[in-house]
Design a protein around this motif. Sequence first.
Motif, PDB file in Angstrom:
ATOM      1  N   LEU A  50     -12.970   3.066   9.115  1.00  0.00           N
ATOM      2  CA  LEU A  50     -13.364   3.550  10.432  1.00  0.00           C
ATOM      3  C   LEU A  50     -13.943   4.946  10.216  1.00  0.00           C
ATOM      4  O   LEU A  50     -13.216   5.914  10.014  1.00  0.00           O
ATOM      5  N   ASN A  51     -15.275   5.026  10.201  1.00  0.00           N
ATOM      6  CA  ASN A  51     -15.947   6.284   9.879  1.00  0.00           C
ATOM      7  C   ASN A  51     -15.886   7.290  11.014  1.00  0.00           C
ATOM      8  O   ASN A  51     -15.804   8.494  10.789  1.00  0.00           O
ATOM      9  N   GLY A  52     -15.978   6.802  12.210  1.00  0.00           N
ATOM     10  CA  GLY A  52     -15.978   7.687  13.365  1.00  0.00           C
ATOM     11  C   GLY A  52     -16.033   6.858  14.629  1.00  0.00           C
ATOM     12  O   GLY A  52     -16.344   5.669  14.602  1.00  0.00           O
ATOM     13  N   GLY A  53     -15.719   7.493  15.733  1.00  0.00           N
ATOM     14  CA  GLY A  53     -15.769   6.757  16.976  1.00  0.00           C
ATOM     15  C   GLY A  53     -15.512   7.650  18.159  1.00  0.00           C
ATOM     16  O   GLY A  53     -14.858   8.688  18.043  1.00  0.00           O
ATOM     17  N   ALA A  54     -16.057   7.243  19.299  1.00  0.00           N
ATOM     18  CA  ALA A  54     -15.856   7.988  20.532  1.00  0.00           C
ATOM     19  C   ALA A  54     -15.757   7.008  21.689  1.00  0.00           C
ATOM     20  O   ALA A  54     -16.530   6.041  21.771  1.00  0.00           O
ATOM     21  N   HIS A  55     -14.778   7.256  22.564  1.00  0.00           N
ATOM     22  CA  HIS A  55     -14.716   6.536  23.833  1.00  0.00           C
ATOM     23  C   HIS A  55     -15.605   7.320  24.795  1.00  0.00           C
ATOM     24  O   HIS A  55     -15.191   8.310  25.389  1.00  0.00           O
ATOM     25  N   ALA A  56     -16.840   6.871  24.920  1.00  0.00           N
ATOM     26  CA  ALA A  56     -17.887   7.675  25.548  1.00  0.00           C
ATOM     27  C   ALA A  56     -17.675   7.863  27.044  1.00  0.00           C
ATOM     28  O   ALA A  56     -17.951   8.932  27.587  1.00  0.00           O
ATOM     29  N   ASN A  57     -17.198   6.831  27.723  1.00  0.00           N
ATOM     30  CA  ASN A  57     -16.946   6.874  29.161  1.00  0.00           C
ATOM     31  C   ASN A  57     -15.740   6.006  29.471  1.00  0.00           C
ATOM     32  O   ASN A  57     -15.428   5.074  28.718  1.00  0.00           O
ATOM     33  N   PRO A  58     -15.045   6.280  30.576  1.00  0.00           N
ATOM     34  CA  PRO A  58     -13.869   5.477  30.895  1.00  0.00           C
ATOM     35  C   PRO A  58     -14.234   4.047  31.261  1.00  0.00           C
ATOM     36  O   PRO A  58     -15.320   3.771  31.770  1.00  0.00           O
ATOM     37  N   LYS A  67     -21.734  -1.402  29.386  1.00  0.00           N
ATOM     38  CA  LYS A  67     -21.954  -2.178  30.602  1.00  0.00           C
ATOM     39  C   LYS A  67     -23.452  -2.358  30.839  1.00  0.00           C
ATOM     40  O   LYS A  67     -23.849  -2.941  31.852  1.00  0.00           O
ATOM     41  N   GLY A  68     -24.251  -1.833  29.911  1.00  0.00           N
ATOM     42  CA  GLY A  68     -25.694  -1.846  30.076  1.00  0.00           C
ATOM     43  C   GLY A  68     -26.406  -2.689  29.026  1.00  0.00           C
ATOM     44  O   GLY A  68     -25.876  -3.673  28.522  1.00  0.00           O
ATOM     45  N   ALA A  69     -27.602  -2.247  28.658  1.00  0.00           N
ATOM     46  CA  ALA A  69     -28.485  -3.029  27.797  1.00  0.00           C
ATOM     47  C   ALA A  69     -28.258  -2.698  26.328  1.00  0.00           C
ATOM     48  O   ALA A  69     -27.860  -1.587  25.970  1.00  0.00           O
ATOM     49  N   ALA A  70     -28.535  -3.689  25.474  1.00  0.00           N
ATOM     50  CA  ALA A  70     -28.437  -3.494  24.033  1.00  0.00           C
ATOM     51  C   ALA A  70     -29.461  -2.463  23.579  1.00  0.00           C
ATOM     52  O   ALA A  70     -30.605  -2.450  24.035  1.00  0.00           O
ATOM     53  N   GLY A  71     -29.022  -1.584  22.666  1.00  0.00           N
ATOM     54  CA  GLY A  71     -29.907  -0.579  22.095  1.00  0.00           C
ATOM     55  C   GLY A  71     -29.923   0.733  22.847  1.00  0.00           C
ATOM     56  O   GLY A  71     -30.368   1.745  22.309  1.00  0.00           O
ATOM     57  N   ALA A  72     -29.443   0.748  24.090  1.00  0.00           N
ATOM     58  CA  ALA A  72     -29.420   1.978  24.880  1.00  0.00           C
ATOM     59  C   ALA A  72     -28.122   2.725  24.605  1.00  0.00           C
ATOM     60  O   ALA A  72     -27.033   2.172  24.774  1.00  0.00           O
ATOM     61  N   LEU A  73     -28.231   3.999  24.195  1.00  0.00           N
ATOM     62  CA  LEU A  73     -27.039   4.754  23.800  1.00  0.00           C
ATOM     63  C   LEU A  73     -26.972   6.128  24.459  1.00  0.00           C
ATOM     64  O   LEU A  73     -25.951   6.475  25.063  1.00  0.00           O
ATOM     65  N   ARG A  74     -28.020   6.925  24.326  1.00  0.00           N
ATOM     66  CA  ARG A  74     -28.013   8.293  24.848  1.00  0.00           C
ATOM     67  C   ARG A  74     -29.235   8.537  25.728  1.00  0.00           C
ATOM     68  O   ARG A  74     -30.292   7.914  25.552  1.00  0.00           O
ATOM     69  N   GLY A  75     -29.064   9.486  26.651  1.00  0.00           N
ATOM     70  CA  GLY A  75     -30.169   9.886  27.493  1.00  0.00           C
ATOM     71  C   GLY A  75     -31.013  10.965  26.843  1.00  0.00           C
ATOM     72  O   GLY A  75     -30.760  11.380  25.706  1.00  0.00           O
ATOM     73  N   ALA A  76     -32.002  11.449  27.579  1.00  0.00           N
ATOM     74  CA  ALA A  76     -32.902  12.481  27.051  1.00  0.00           C
ATOM     75  C   ALA A  76     -32.153  13.778  26.759  1.00  0.00           C
ATOM     76  O   ALA A  76     -32.604  14.586  25.925  1.00  0.00           O
ATOM     77  N   GLY A 116     -29.342  13.933  25.300  1.00  0.00           N
ATOM     78  CA  GLY A 116     -28.520  13.737  24.118  1.00  0.00           C
ATOM     79  C   GLY A 116     -27.120  13.249  24.412  1.00  0.00           C
ATOM     80  O   GLY A 116     -26.364  12.941  23.486  1.00  0.00           O
ATOM     81  N   LYS A 117     -26.753  13.167  25.688  1.00  0.00           N
ATOM     82  CA  LYS A 117     -25.417  12.705  26.065  1.00  0.00           C
ATOM     83  C   LYS A 117     -25.386  11.192  26.176  1.00  0.00           C
ATOM     84  O   LYS A 117     -26.413  10.545  26.415  1.00  0.00           O
ATOM     85  N   TYR A 118     -24.176  10.628  25.992  1.00  0.00           N
ATOM     86  CA  TYR A 118     -24.043   9.185  26.158  1.00  0.00           C
ATOM     87  C   TYR A 118     -24.455   8.769  27.567  1.00  0.00           C
ATOM     88  O   TYR A 118     -24.134   9.453  28.553  1.00  0.00           O
ATOM     89  N   LEU A 119     -25.137   7.647  27.655  1.00  0.00           N
ATOM     90  CA  LEU A 119     -25.461   7.082  28.957  1.00  0.00           C
ATOM     91  C   LEU A 119     -24.175   6.694  29.675  1.00  0.00           C
ATOM     92  O   LEU A 119     -23.185   6.320  29.038  1.00  0.00           O
ATOM     93  N   PRO A 120     -24.134   6.748  30.994  1.00  0.00           N
ATOM     94  CA  PRO A 120     -22.885   6.479  31.730  1.00  0.00           C
ATOM     95  C   PRO A 120     -22.353   5.064  31.552  1.00  0.00           C
ATOM     96  O   PRO A 120     -21.152   4.834  31.739  1.00  0.00           O
ATOM     97  N   GLU A 121     -23.216   4.134  31.180  1.00  0.00           N
ATOM     98  CA  GLU A 121     -22.757   2.753  30.992  1.00  0.00           C
ATOM     99  C   GLU A 121     -22.161   2.497  29.610  1.00  0.00           C
ATOM    100  O   GLU A 121     -21.567   1.437  29.363  1.00  0.00           O
ATOM    101  N   VAL A 122     -22.304   3.438  28.685  1.00  0.00           N
ATOM    102  CA  VAL A 122     -21.772   3.267  27.323  1.00  0.00           C
ATOM    103  C   VAL A 122     -20.287   3.591  27.321  1.00  0.00           C
ATOM    104  O   VAL A 122     -19.861   4.658  27.768  1.00  0.00           O
ATOM    105  N   LEU A 123     -19.469   2.663  26.802  1.00  0.00           N
ATOM    106  CA  LEU A 123     -18.018   2.815  26.789  1.00  0.00           C
ATOM    107  C   LEU A 123     -17.489   3.247  25.425  1.00  0.00           C
ATOM    108  O   LEU A 123     -16.524   4.003  25.333  1.00  0.00           O
TER     109      LEU A 123
END
Length: 341
Positions: A269-277, A312-321, A323-330
């Motif tokens: 497990l190299n790294g990980g973040a629970h990006a949104n609740p 909760k969103g689309a494949a390949g979408a991770l961060r916004g412009a 640089g923060k995680y998109l709100p749908e990324v868990l």
Amino acid sequence: MKTNAGRFFEDYRLGEVIVHAVPRTVKMGERALYHALYPARHALYSSDQFAQDCGLPFSPLDDLIAFHVVFGKTVPDVSLNAVANLGYAEGRWLAPVWPGDTLRSESTVIGLKQNSNGQSGVVYVRTRGLNQHDLPVLEYVRWVMVKKRDFAVAAPEAVVPDLAKSVAAADLVIPAGLDFSRYNFALAGEPHRLGDYAVGEVIDHVDGVTIEEAEHMLATRLWQNTAKVHFDATNRPDGRRLIYGGHVISLARALSFNGLANAQMLVALNGGAHANPCFAGDTVRAWSEVLDRAETSAPGVGAIRLRLVATKGAAGALRGADGKYLPEVLLDLDYWALMPV
């Protein structure tokens, strides 16, 4: 006072070793419940015969069963009063866990940093899971934001550990006897070998699972995780029970079977973040990005490094412009797995 309200930020000391209570013997019941709670179906963890054809004595318990059990032991001492579990690093599975093994956990406090609001701080711990022979089966670092009991207590000297960005391929531990030279791709479910995956490739795992309230609470109780935010609806201002992050990890890992059926054993497990609740009613989907590939010394066995994203969103979408995680990324998880070459 007989009861335990859990530790607060000011209760931790740098270098302290915490021996966690309640060892647990894990058997086939844990596997049955794990496979009922998540759509887990990797062949190595489903069939003794398949595992024996891969050089193992019989099928081990799923790697994430070991993770959840070891993690759950730590909660009363590390994250009972957590605001959030923030991340992971330097994780390695060191030995398979077999039905009948007894697991226990111990953690060392390796970092402390009070937040600027003075009401909470981040605690860094290195946790080891050991079996009945006192042999380590798992180790990882995690950091947690924990409430303060007394805001007037002075902040400790800030110590933030210098953590590796990833586990080197040379440091991966391959289970003794593992041999993929006779690997049965038909029974595994997909024909794809390590060489079929290109670095940078993104895989949409297609399927989704809607999380139910009772289901996530059953899972969290199964792992003896007692964190208040998962059960007590009065613990958060919004009155919602937070889904245990490990539940999201297991859902995403299980969903990744569709496209990564041959990524059999988790080894780092190299790294990980629970990006949104994540909350009950959310529909979780998953996608993966291939980050690296490596050879190992075991016959027919290679290693693949993957980014696993639950969303909760689309494949390949991770961060916004920004640089923060998109709100749908868990979840954003970076790991190594073993795969036939």
